[in-house]
Design a protein around this motif. Structure first.
Motif, short mmCIF file in Angstrom:
data_model
loop_
_atom_site.label_atom_id
_atom_site.label_comp_id
_atom_site.label_asym_id
_atom_site.label_seq_id
_atom_site.Cartn_x
_atom_site.Cartn_y
_atom_site.Cartn_z
N THR A 169 64.69 -21.23 -65.18
CA THR A 169 65.18 -21.32 -66.56
C THR A 169 66.39 -20.42 -66.78
O THR A 169 67.40 -20.84 -67.35
CB THR A 169 64.06 -20.92 -67.55
OG1 THR A 169 62.92 -21.75 -67.34
CG2 THR A 169 64.52 -21.06 -68.98
N SER B 44 71.38 -27.68 -64.80
CA SER B 44 70.15 -27.77 -64.03
C SER B 44 70.42 -28.32 -62.64
O SER B 44 69.73 -28.00 -61.67
CB SER B 44 69.13 -28.66 -64.76
OG SER B 44 69.65 -29.96 -64.97
N GLY C 263 61.89 -25.30 -64.19
CA GLY C 263 62.47 -24.25 -65.03
C GLY C 263 63.93 -24.53 -65.36
O GLY C 263 64.39 -24.30 -66.48
N SER D 117 65.31 -27.46 -65.66
CA SER D 117 65.36 -28.51 -66.67
C SER D 117 65.11 -27.94 -68.07
O SER D 117 65.78 -28.30 -69.04
CB SER D 117 64.33 -29.60 -66.35
OG SER D 117 64.51 -30.73 -67.17
N LEU D 118 64.15 -27.02 -68.15
CA LEU D 118 63.90 -26.34 -69.42
C LEU D 118 65.12 -25.54 -69.86
O LEU D 118 65.54 -25.60 -71.03
CB LEU D 118 62.70 -25.39 -69.30
CG LEU D 118 61.30 -25.99 -69.41
CD1 LEU D 118 60.26 -24.91 -69.14
CD2 LEU D 118 61.08 -26.60 -70.79
N GLY D 119 65.70 -24.79 -68.93
CA GLY D 119 66.87 -23.98 -69.26
C GLY D 119 68.05 -24.83 -69.69
O GLY D 119 68.80 -24.45 -70.61
N SER D 120 68.22 -25.99 -69.05
CA SER D 120 69.31 -26.89 -69.43
C SER D 120 69.11 -27.41 -70.85
O SER D 120 70.06 -27.51 -71.64
CB SER D 120 69.39 -28.06 -68.45
OG SER D 120 70.39 -28.97 -68.83
N THR E 217 67.37 -31.76 -76.04
CA THR E 217 66.46 -30.65 -75.78
C THR E 217 65.01 -31.12 -75.77
O THR E 217 64.21 -30.73 -74.91
CB THR E 217 66.64 -29.55 -76.85
OG1 THR E 217 68.00 -29.12 -76.85
CG2 THR E 217 65.74 -28.37 -76.58
N SER F 146 62.60 -31.04 -72.42
CA SER F 146 61.44 -30.15 -72.49
C SER F 146 60.15 -30.94 -72.37
O SER F 146 59.21 -30.53 -71.67
CB SER F 146 61.46 -29.35 -73.79
OG SER F 146 62.66 -28.61 -73.91
#
Length: 540
Positions: free
Chosen positions: A181, A190, A217, A219-222, A245, A249
């Motif tokens: 992330t 990502s 992680g 993908s979540l951070g992106s 988002t 997520s």
């Protein structure tokens, strides 16, 4: 140390390549490409195809999101059209990740050689070929960076300390997820993090399960990064960022329980399926990344029926957004150039009506302007001015008659004048907001603001109604030596004596801006009078 520096150098080349590639792709998002995107998303398959191609080309869902946000702000694309583009752009970005998992050593060397030949032949100086050469250079540096990183990673894998560090990070699923992330937030991609995971896995520094958590992680951070990009936006543009988002997520939220079940109970799920498809560590991680993007698209499809009301609750359209959308301009009007010019005139009258808003006067805007503050005037006008500029450029390319092209040139000049008026008004309003030290300067500031507001309201009414008498009055007020301009100038000169330094500076700033605005108003009113007279002659 050599291995670490090699890895760092490869990372630097990779980032330079990504930056160059992104910059060149941004050059391709001009007026024609933007309109092509808006026209090519009428159906879901079309929108999905555009998103897939956009993801492959830009390798950045953030870039696609920003482009679509700007299209939505200009009312060139509806949220319904934009959502499939966003969803399928995620799958498009998987192309580079999958390619990075393949040994491309000879391909990279060939590409670098081809770029060198292009520069030797001075093709980079050609206006037509420069974007192509620059794009190839970005790709070449990107892939060369990957090759250098692979070499550095393999060397690092032989160091006992590095092995110990990665084993510690991989010992905790939470640490691996957090690391992915944070890296995605840092790199804003990502895909970049996933490629780094491929490099590490190929060198034996991480296993499939740890790499999966890094990708999840990332993908979540992106998704979080996309939301942060739109932190200061409102309305429809913000809806698109929230949508990206949510689906990213939600995709990870669906995949993580499967990972936990597979690890805790030994049930063969995602990791087992990937191992069954390929035994190559790099390609396995590419498949994990692809699975993340496919899950995001599946979530988008499942939520399509309920997503719009949810987005409107999270980011309701604003009054400024409504005003910033062209009311009279539409592509079909280009088929009738004479009518199209008339529509531009009406749109420019709306833009002129925004001028008093800089002073907090929203009367010409009706109910729409009741909720707007002075701060909304400049961005709203800028959006409309850009839309008119694009429309006039398209109109000039339609092969219209000479008379129509002359009218188009007049409207382009009027647009430039309107832009100058809004910029000067924004600066003038900023000066008015400054606190004067003396009562005399406070009174003068108030008089300048009130006088300019009255002048703008008179001009706006004349433009809106087409009343020549009102427009002639504006001409008289801005040209006569005994007019408001000269009166205020003499009053300012009389007030100057005895003013402290800050008030004198404020006085000079306000009066010079006032004169500049009045001069531009005189030019605009003269053009409007000539236009009204031509219209009256044509009707007679």
């Amino acid at each position: 140390m050599d291995a670490l520096i090699t890895l760092f150098a490869g990372l630097g080349l990779f980032f330079i390549g990504i930056k160059l590639l992104g910059a060149e792709m941004a050059q391709l998002t001009g007026r024609r490409v933007r309109r092509w995107v808006a026209r090519s998303t009428g159906t879901y398959p079309q929108a999905a195809g555009v998103g897939l191609a956009g993801g492959v080309v830009t390798q950045s869902t953030n870039a696609i999101t920003v482009i679509l946000m700007s299209l939505a702000s200009a009312d060139l694309i509806a949220p319904r059209q934009a959502r499939p583009v966003l969803a399928w752009a995620n799958i498009g970005t998987a192309g580079l990740v999958l390619v990075a998992s393949i040994d491309l050593h000879l391909f990279v060397l060939t590409l670098i050689g081809l770029i060198g030949v292009c520069f030797y032949l001075n093709l980079d100086r050609s206006k037509r070929l420069r974007p192509v050469v620059s794009t190839l250079l970005g790709l070449g540096l990107l892939f060369l960076g990957l090759e250098v990183m692979r070499e550095g990673a393999h060397a690092l894998a032989a160091l006992p300390l590095v092995v110990t560090i990665f084993r510690f990070a991989a010992s905790s699923s939470v640490l691996a997820l957090i690391a992915g992330t944070l890296l995605a937030l840092l790199t804003q991609s990502s895909g970049t993090v996933s490629i780094l995971a491929i490099t590490m896995a190929t060198a034996g520094l991480v296993g499939l399960e740890q790499a999966m958590l890094l990708v999840y992680g990332a993908s979540l951070g992106s998704g979080i990064g996309t939301y942060l990009v739109a932190a200061k936006t409102t309305g429809t543009p913000r809806q698109l960022a929230i949508y990206q988002t949510l689906i990213k997520s939600a995709g990870v939220v669906l995949l993580l329980p499967l990972f936990v079940i597979e690890q805790a109970f030994g049930v063969p799920l995602v990791a087992a399926a990937i191992r069954a498809i390929s035994a190559a560590p790099g390609f396995q991680i590419g498949l994990v990344y692809l699975a993340c993007q496919l899950t995001a698209v599946a979530v988008a499809g499942a939520l399509e029926g309920v997503i719009q009301p949810m987005l409107e609750r999270l980011a309701p359209p604003s009054a400024a957004e409504s005003l910033s959308r062209p009311r009279y301009l539409y592509d079909q009007a280009l088929a009738e150039p004479d009518t199209a010019v008339t529509l531009v005139e009406r749109e420019q009258t709306r833009i002129f009506a925004l001028l008093p808003l800089h002073l907090g006067i929203a009367d010409p805007l009706g109910d729409e302007g009741a909720r707007l503050g002075a701060a909304a005037a400049m961005p709203t006008a800028a959006s409309l001015l850009a839309a008119v500029t694009n429309f006039l450029s398209d109109l000039a390319d339609t092969g219209a008659s000479r008379e129509t092209l002359e009218r188009v040139a007049d409207r382009q000049a009027a647009n430039t004048l309107l832009q100058g008026l809004h910029e000067a008004m924004a600066e003038f309003a900023g000066k008015l907001a400054q606190t004067a030290e003396t009562p005399a300067m406070q009174m003068l500031s108030g008089n300048l603001g009130e006088g300019l507001g009255a002048l703008l309201l008179t001009a706006e009414e004349g433009l809106r109604t087409g009343n020549i008498e009102d427009l002639l009055l504006v001409q008289q007020l801005t040209a006569d030596r005994d007019s408001l301009v000269d009166t205020l100038r003499r009053r300012a000169m009389a007030t100057e004596q005895g003013l402290p330094g800050p008030d004198q500076e404020l006085l000079y700033g306000l009066t010079s801006l006032f004169e500049r605005i009045v001069w531009m108003l005189r030019r605009f009113a003269a053009a409007a009078v000539a236009q009204a007279e031509r219209r009256a002659e044509a009707e007679a």
